[in-house]
Design an enzyme around this catalytic site. Sequence first.
Site, short mmCIF file in Angstrom:
data_model
loop_
_atom_site.label_atom_id
_atom_site.label_comp_id
_atom_site.label_asym_id
_atom_site.label_seq_id
_atom_site.Cartn_x
_atom_site.Cartn_y
_atom_site.Cartn_z
N GLY A 1 38.09 28.26 50.44
CA GLY A 1 37.68 28.56 49.07
C GLY A 1 38.89 28.51 48.17
O GLY A 1 39.86 27.79 48.44
N SER A 2 38.89 29.30 47.11
CA SER A 2 39.99 29.27 46.15
C SER A 2 41.33 29.60 46.81
O SER A 2 42.28 28.82 46.73
CB SER A 2 39.71 30.26 45.01
OG SER A 2 40.80 30.31 44.11
N GLU B 1 32.74 39.88 51.88
CA GLU B 1 31.46 40.37 52.39
C GLU B 1 31.07 39.79 53.74
O GLU B 1 30.19 40.34 54.42
CB GLU B 1 30.35 40.10 51.37
CG GLU B 1 30.05 38.63 51.10
CD GLU B 1 30.85 38.05 49.95
OE1 GLU B 1 30.43 37.02 49.40
OE2 GLU B 1 31.92 38.63 49.60
N HIS C 1 43.68 40.41 50.93
CA HIS C 1 43.12 41.56 50.23
C HIS C 1 42.84 42.60 51.32
O HIS C 1 42.37 42.26 52.41
CB HIS C 1 41.83 41.16 49.51
CG HIS C 1 41.19 42.26 48.70
ND1 HIS C 1 41.93 43.26 48.10
CD2 HIS C 1 39.89 42.51 48.39
CE1 HIS C 1 41.10 44.07 47.45
NE2 HIS C 1 39.86 43.64 47.62
N GLU D 1 40.46 44.52 38.63
CA GLU D 1 39.39 43.54 38.45
C GLU D 1 38.22 44.11 37.66
O GLU D 1 37.68 43.46 36.77
CB GLU D 1 38.90 43.08 39.81
CG GLU D 1 39.88 42.23 40.60
CD GLU D 1 39.47 42.05 42.05
OE1 GLU D 1 40.12 41.23 42.73
OE2 GLU D 1 38.53 42.73 42.52
N GLU E 1 38.10 32.86 17.97
CA GLU E 1 38.78 34.12 17.68
C GLU E 1 38.83 35.07 18.87
O GLU E 1 39.83 35.75 19.08
CB GLU E 1 38.12 34.81 16.48
CG GLU E 1 38.37 34.11 15.15
CD GLU E 1 39.85 33.99 14.82
OE1 GLU E 1 40.64 34.87 15.22
OE2 GLU E 1 40.22 33.01 14.16
#
Length: 340
Positions: free
Chosen positions: A28-29, A86, A110, A197, A229
Site C-alpha cells: 500500500g502507501s 485492522e 505504527h 490524526e 481561500e
Amino acid sequence: MGNLKIYLDNDIDLELIKSKKIAVIGFGSQGYGQSMNLKDSGCEVVLGLRKDGKSFEKAKRYGFEIMSIEDALKWADVVQILIPDEIQAQVYKNQIEPYLRAGQYLMFSHGFNIHFDKIVPPSDVNVIMVAPKGPGHTVRSQYLQGKGVPALIAIQQDVSKDSKQVALSYAAAIGAGRSGIIETSFREETETDLFGEQAVICGGVAALIRTGYEVLVEAGYAPEMAYFEVLHEMKLIVDLINQGGLSDMRYSISNTAEYGDMTRGPKVIAQPSKDAMRQILKDIQSGLFADEFMEEMSSGCKNFLKLRQMNASHPLEEVGKELRAAFSWGQDKIIDRDKN
C-alpha cells in the site's frame, strides 16, 4: 530539547541493513514508499503479497521479487509488516506467527497492534518500529528529491542486542537519516499518532476546511473562491509553518492576517474544542477507540464506508477536481492511484 538525540545519516551504519534480507509485507502507501526506497538504497528486498491482492500487479511493474507471505517469512531476517492495522492481527496469526524463528526482526511502522495487544510476539524475536512521520507516497517523493521524511524508532524486544542499530539502519535506508530520526516507545508513538490524526492533522483540519467552505458558500460566495481561500492556500501556509513554526508563518503574512489569526482563531478553536480533544485522547489511551475501530472493520465497515462516501461526495471535492484540472499545479501528483 533537553537530552533529545536526533540521529542523522552520519550517525548510522547503512551497511547493517544491507546485510539483512528484508521482507516487506504489503504494498500500500507505506509498502510502496519504503520498499522502493530500500531497493534504491541497495537493500535486498522481497515483497510478501497475496497473488490475488490489489497490490500484486502494481508491485510486479516495479520489478520486485514477490513471494507468498509464508515464504517471505522463511526467507527473511527482517519482516516489516505494512498491511492495514485492522487485518494485521489475523494475518499475523495465520501466516506470520507459525513461521517466525528466534532472532528475526519483526518490524512495524505504527505501534497500534503491539501496544493494544492485538499481536503478542514470542519472546525470542526482536520487535522494533520504524515509523516515518508522513504518508508512504511522501516518503517516496521526498527520497527522490534527495530529502527524507523524519522517522521515529522504538524497541519493544531486543533479543539480539542490536535492534536499535537495525532500526536506525533501516530508517536511514528509507531516507529518514537525511532529515532526522528520534527514539520513542510503542505506547508514545501509538497514542500521539492516533491523537494527531484524529484531532489535528486529518480529522481536525478536514473538518475545519469543510466547515469554512460551507460557511462561505452558504453566505453566497463563489464555491471556487471558497475553495481557494480555505483549502488551496492551506498548503502554502503549512509550508511556512513546517519551515519555521507559527512564528515564520506570522512573519510572512500581512498584519491584517496576523491580527485576525491571533484574535479570531481562539474563538474557532476554543475551550469546547480543547475539551473534545481531551476526550479523544482519553478514548485512545483507554483502548476504546482501538476496540471501536476493530469492531467496525470486522463487522462489514458499514459506517466507515458510509462516511467515506459522504465525504468523497462533498461539494468541496467536486469543485476541487475541476479547479485542479484547470491549473498546472493540479498536474504534479505525489499520488497516482494506478501506479502506487
